[in-house]
Design a protein around this motif. Structure first.
Motif, PDB file in Angstrom:
ATOM      1  N   MET A 113       0.848  -1.192   0.000  1.00  0.00           N
ATOM      2  CA  MET A 113       0.000   0.000   0.000  1.00  0.00           C
ATOM      3  C   MET A 113       0.884   1.243   0.000  1.00  0.00           C
ATOM      4  SD  MET A 113      -3.201   0.470  -0.239  1.00  0.00           S
ATOM      5  CE  MET A 113      -3.611  -1.227   0.162  1.00  0.00           C
ATOM      6  N   ALA A 114       0.527   2.218  -0.812  1.00  0.00           N
ATOM      7  CA  ALA A 114       1.339   3.426  -0.928  1.00  0.00           C
ATOM      8  C   ALA A 114       0.596   4.619  -0.332  1.00  0.00           C
ATOM      9  CB  ALA A 114       1.657   3.700  -2.394  1.00  0.00           C
ATOM     10  N   LYS A 115       1.274   5.343   0.571  1.00  0.00           N
ATOM     11  CA  LYS A 115       0.743   6.584   1.116  1.00  0.00           C
ATOM     12  C   LYS A 115       1.609   7.738   0.638  1.00  0.00           C
ATOM     13  CE  LYS A 115      -0.083   9.296   5.306  1.00  0.00           C
ATOM     14  NZ  LYS A 115       0.135   9.416   6.765  1.00  0.00           N
ATOM     15  N   GLN A 116       0.940   8.774   0.159  1.00  0.00           N
ATOM     16  CA  GLN A 116       1.628   9.982  -0.286  1.00  0.00           C
ATOM     17  C   GLN A 116       1.145  11.144   0.583  1.00  0.00           C
ATOM     18  OE1 GLN A 116       0.663  10.991  -4.310  1.00  0.00           O
ATOM     19  NE2 GLN A 116       1.953  12.808  -4.372  1.00  0.00           N
ATOM     20  N   ASP A 117       2.064  11.841   1.214  1.00  0.00           N
ATOM     21  CA  ASP A 117       1.701  13.025   1.985  1.00  0.00           C
ATOM     22  C   ASP A 117       1.607  14.213   1.039  1.00  0.00           C
ATOM     23  OD1 ASP A 117       1.616  11.853   4.590  1.00  0.00           O
ATOM     24  OD2 ASP A 117       3.801  11.776   4.577  1.00  0.00           O
ATOM     25  N   ILE A 118       0.452  14.855   1.016  1.00  0.00           N
ATOM     26  CA  ILE A 118       0.257  15.986   0.122  1.00  0.00           C
ATOM     27  C   ILE A 118      -0.221  17.200   0.903  1.00  0.00           C
ATOM     28  CG2 ILE A 118      -0.272  14.466  -1.821  1.00  0.00           C
ATOM     29  CD1 ILE A 118      -3.218  15.265  -1.513  1.00  0.00           C
ATOM     30  N   GLN A 119      -0.179  18.352   0.270  1.00  0.00           N
ATOM     31  CA  GLN A 119      -0.694  19.588   0.852  1.00  0.00           C
ATOM     32  C   GLN A 119      -1.759  20.143  -0.079  1.00  0.00           C
ATOM     33  OE1 GLN A 119       2.786  22.080   1.623  1.00  0.00           O
ATOM     34  NE2 GLN A 119       2.909  21.237   3.687  1.00  0.00           N
ATOM     35  N   ILE A 120      -2.876  20.534   0.499  1.00  0.00           N
ATOM     36  CA  ILE A 120      -4.025  20.993  -0.286  1.00  0.00           C
ATOM     37  C   ILE A 120      -4.265  22.471   0.011  1.00  0.00           C
ATOM     38  CG2 ILE A 120      -6.480  20.687  -0.749  1.00  0.00           C
ATOM     39  CD1 ILE A 120      -6.180  17.800   0.250  1.00  0.00           C
ATOM     40  N   LYS A 121      -4.206  23.282  -1.029  1.00  0.00           N
ATOM     41  CA  LYS A 121      -4.469  24.719  -0.867  1.00  0.00           C
ATOM     42  C   LYS A 121      -5.968  24.944  -0.774  1.00  0.00           C
ATOM     43  CE  LYS A 121      -3.174  29.145  -1.015  1.00  0.00           C
ATOM     44  NZ  LYS A 121      -4.437  29.643  -0.422  1.00  0.00           N
ATOM     45  N   THR A 122      -6.391  25.591   0.303  1.00  0.00           N
ATOM     46  CA  THR A 122      -7.794  25.916   0.494  1.00  0.00           C
ATOM     47  C   THR A 122      -7.949  27.437   0.575  1.00  0.00           C
ATOM     48  OG1 THR A 122      -7.801  26.026   2.913  1.00  0.00           O
ATOM     49  CG2 THR A 122      -7.966  23.823   1.914  1.00  0.00           C
ATOM     50  N   ARG A 123      -9.165  27.886   0.738  1.00  0.00           N
ATOM     51  CA  ARG A 123      -9.399  29.331   0.880  1.00  0.00           C
ATOM     52  C   ARG A 123      -8.749  29.887   2.140  1.00  0.00           C
ATOM     53  NH1 ARG A 123     -15.929  29.666  -0.171  1.00  0.00           N
ATOM     54  NH2 ARG A 123     -15.951  28.760  -2.263  1.00  0.00           N
ATOM     55  N   ASP A 124      -8.577  29.030   3.140  1.00  0.00           N
ATOM     56  CA  ASP A 124      -8.108  29.505   4.444  1.00  0.00           C
ATOM     57  C   ASP A 124      -6.671  29.124   4.762  1.00  0.00           C
ATOM     58  OD1 ASP A 124     -10.613  30.594   4.845  1.00  0.00           O
ATOM     59  OD2 ASP A 124     -11.368  28.856   5.929  1.00  0.00           O
ATOM     60  N   GLY A 125      -5.984  28.434   3.841  1.00  0.00           N
ATOM     61  CA  GLY A 125      -4.619  28.028   4.147  1.00  0.00           C
ATOM     62  C   GLY A 125      -4.235  26.770   3.400  1.00  0.00           C
ATOM     63  N   VAL A 126      -3.440  25.946   4.070  1.00  0.00           N
ATOM     64  CA  VAL A 126      -2.967  24.707   3.464  1.00  0.00           C
ATOM     65  C   VAL A 126      -3.260  23.547   4.415  1.00  0.00           C
ATOM     66  CG1 VAL A 126      -0.971  23.442   2.607  1.00  0.00           C
ATOM     67  CG2 VAL A 126      -1.138  25.905   2.195  1.00  0.00           C
ATOM     68  N   ALA A 127      -4.000  22.576   3.920  1.00  0.00           N
ATOM     69  CA  ALA A 127      -4.344  21.397   4.711  1.00  0.00           C
ATOM     70  C   ALA A 127      -3.428  20.245   4.335  1.00  0.00           C
ATOM     71  CB  ALA A 127      -5.797  21.004   4.477  1.00  0.00           C
ATOM     72  N   LYS A 128      -2.834  19.621   5.333  1.00  0.00           N
ATOM     73  CA  LYS A 128      -2.090  18.394   5.081  1.00  0.00           C
ATOM     74  C   LYS A 128      -3.079  17.250   4.886  1.00  0.00           C
ATOM     75  CE  LYS A 128       2.160  19.570   7.587  1.00  0.00           C
ATOM     76  NZ  LYS A 128       3.084  19.172   8.688  1.00  0.00           N
ATOM     77  N   ARG A 137      -4.179   9.934  11.932  1.00  0.00           N
ATOM     78  CA  ARG A 137      -3.228   9.147  12.738  1.00  0.00           C
ATOM     79  C   ARG A 137      -3.173   7.749  12.158  1.00  0.00           C
ATOM     80  NH1 ARG A 137      -8.195   9.528  14.790  1.00  0.00           N
ATOM     81  NH2 ARG A 137      -9.139   7.803  15.922  1.00  0.00           N
ATOM     82  N   LEU A 138      -2.376   6.890  12.779  1.00  0.00           N
ATOM     83  CA  LEU A 138      -2.158   5.555  12.234  1.00  0.00           C
ATOM     84  C   LEU A 138      -3.450   4.752  12.090  1.00  0.00           C
ATOM     85  CD1 LEU A 138       1.173   4.480  13.987  1.00  0.00           C
ATOM     86  CD2 LEU A 138       0.820   5.046  11.561  1.00  0.00           C
ATOM     87  N   ALA A 139      -4.353   4.901  13.038  1.00  0.00           N
ATOM     88  CA  ALA A 139      -5.608   4.129  12.974  1.00  0.00           C
ATOM     89  C   ALA A 139      -6.398   4.478  11.718  1.00  0.00           C
ATOM     90  CB  ALA A 139      -6.451   4.377  14.223  1.00  0.00           C
ATOM     91  N   LEU A 140      -6.470   5.771  11.390  1.00  0.00           N
ATOM     92  CA  LEU A 140      -7.196   6.180  10.188  1.00  0.00           C
ATOM     93  C   LEU A 140      -6.413   5.804   8.930  1.00  0.00           C
ATOM     94  CD1 LEU A 140      -8.802   9.646  11.037  1.00  0.00           C
ATOM     95  CD2 LEU A 140      -9.702   7.339  11.391  1.00  0.00           C
ATOM     96  N   ASP A 141      -5.081   5.853   9.012  1.00  0.00           N
ATOM     97  CA  ASP A 141      -4.258   5.406   7.883  1.00  0.00           C
ATOM     98  C   ASP A 141      -4.597   3.956   7.532  1.00  0.00           C
ATOM     99  OD1 ASP A 141      -3.034   7.861   7.909  1.00  0.00           O
ATOM    100  OD2 ASP A 141      -1.060   7.121   8.529  1.00  0.00           O
ATOM    101  N   GLY A 142      -4.715   3.138   8.552  1.00  0.00           N
ATOM    102  CA  GLY A 142      -5.020   1.730   8.317  1.00  0.00           C
ATOM    103  C   GLY A 142      -6.380   1.535   7.672  1.00  0.00           C
ATOM    104  N   MET A 143      -7.358   2.351   8.077  1.00  0.00           N
ATOM    105  CA  MET A 143      -8.692   2.265   7.485  1.00  0.00           C
ATOM    106  C   MET A 143      -8.655   2.728   6.030  1.00  0.00           C
ATOM    107  SD  MET A 143     -10.829   3.601  10.815  1.00  0.00           S
ATOM    108  CE  MET A 143     -12.486   3.262  10.203  1.00  0.00           C
TER     109      MET A 143
END
Length: 245
Positions: free
Chosen positions: A1-16, A42-48
């Motif tokens: 399984m591959a996880k990529q950490d990204i940053q999302i530009k929103t109206r109010d800032g940047v969400a990881k 967190r790890l629990a949600l990553d697993g889901m």
């Protein structure tokens, strides 16, 4: 399984956010946004998310609390039992309004598109994420084809931003799994939600998990129930298989 950490530009800032795909999958026709519970990514949600990605979807897990980052981390088993962490959590939840998350939803959908997801989208939320998933479905009906809430609170409250008020705008199929006894979603709210969805001509199911407590689906919760969680997975993967292709 591959996880990529990204940053999302929103109206109010940047969400990881975390983007999850099955190993070797370069594209996915359908995507899923997983709306977190109160304890954050967190790890629990990553697993889901990894389990959903294993079904062939691109799965996005955004940090809904990004406006207040850094925060935590929180231990889901004990955070509400300790006054300092409970106060911090409640401030994060109350300070991140439904309208904020609704606004962010467009950026989340764009982030999936940026990863090659041009097909239908499903959303699922746990705890505070449940109402946010339903509000997302009402706000972006052209893209979101399935919406699920598990132990979601205040789905049909007296608040102006309660998702039941927007039921008529939902075009997605909706599944709501409720804890058997849950003060955040009492029987009168369940009845109100059912009426709103039916009047809005929404294809929906509301299912009561007798004996389960608020949080039963998420593996790091103190009330996690393995049998109930597997029942939730069966319902969720069937919903997405039937609606997202």
């Amino acid at each position: 399984m591959a996880k990529q950490d990204i940053q999302i530009k929103t109206r109010d800032g940047v969400a990881k956010a975390g983007m999850f795909r099955a190993a070797g999958a370069s594209s996915s026709k359908a995507g899923i946004i997983l709306y977190m519970d109160a304890f954050g990514p967190r790890l629990a949600l990553d697993g889901m998310a990894e389990r959903l990605a294993g079904e062939g979807y691109a799965v996005l897990v955004p940090d809904l609390f990004y406006r207040n980052a850094p925060y935590g981390p929180f231990d889901a088993k004990t955070a509400f039992a300790v006054e300092t962490s409970k106060a911090a959590l409640m401030a994060l939840v109350s300070g991140t309004t439904q309208e904020m998350t609704i606004s962010d939803g467009g950026a989340f959908i764009d982030a999936l598109a940026g990863e090659g997801v041009t097909g239908p989208i499903g959303v699922v939320g746990y705890c505070m994420g449940g109402a946010r998933a339903l509000n997302a479905a009402a706000t972006y009906p052209d893209r979101i084809k399935a919406a699920a809430s598990f132990h979601g609170g205040n789905l049909a409250s007296d608040a102006a931003d309660s998702p039941h008020r927007k039921a008529a705008s939902i075009k997605a199929r909706v599944y709501v799994g409720t804890a058997g006894v849950d003060r955040s979603f009492p029987p009168e709210q369940s009845a109100r939600l059912a009426e709103a969805l039916r009047l809005g001509e929404v294809d929906h199911t509301i299912e009561n998990y007798v004996g389960m407590a608020h949080g039963w689906c998420v593996p790091d919760h103190s009330v996690f129930d393995a049998t109930g969680a597997e029942r939730h997975w069966k319902r969720l993967t069937t919903l997405f298989a039937e609606t997202l292709g």
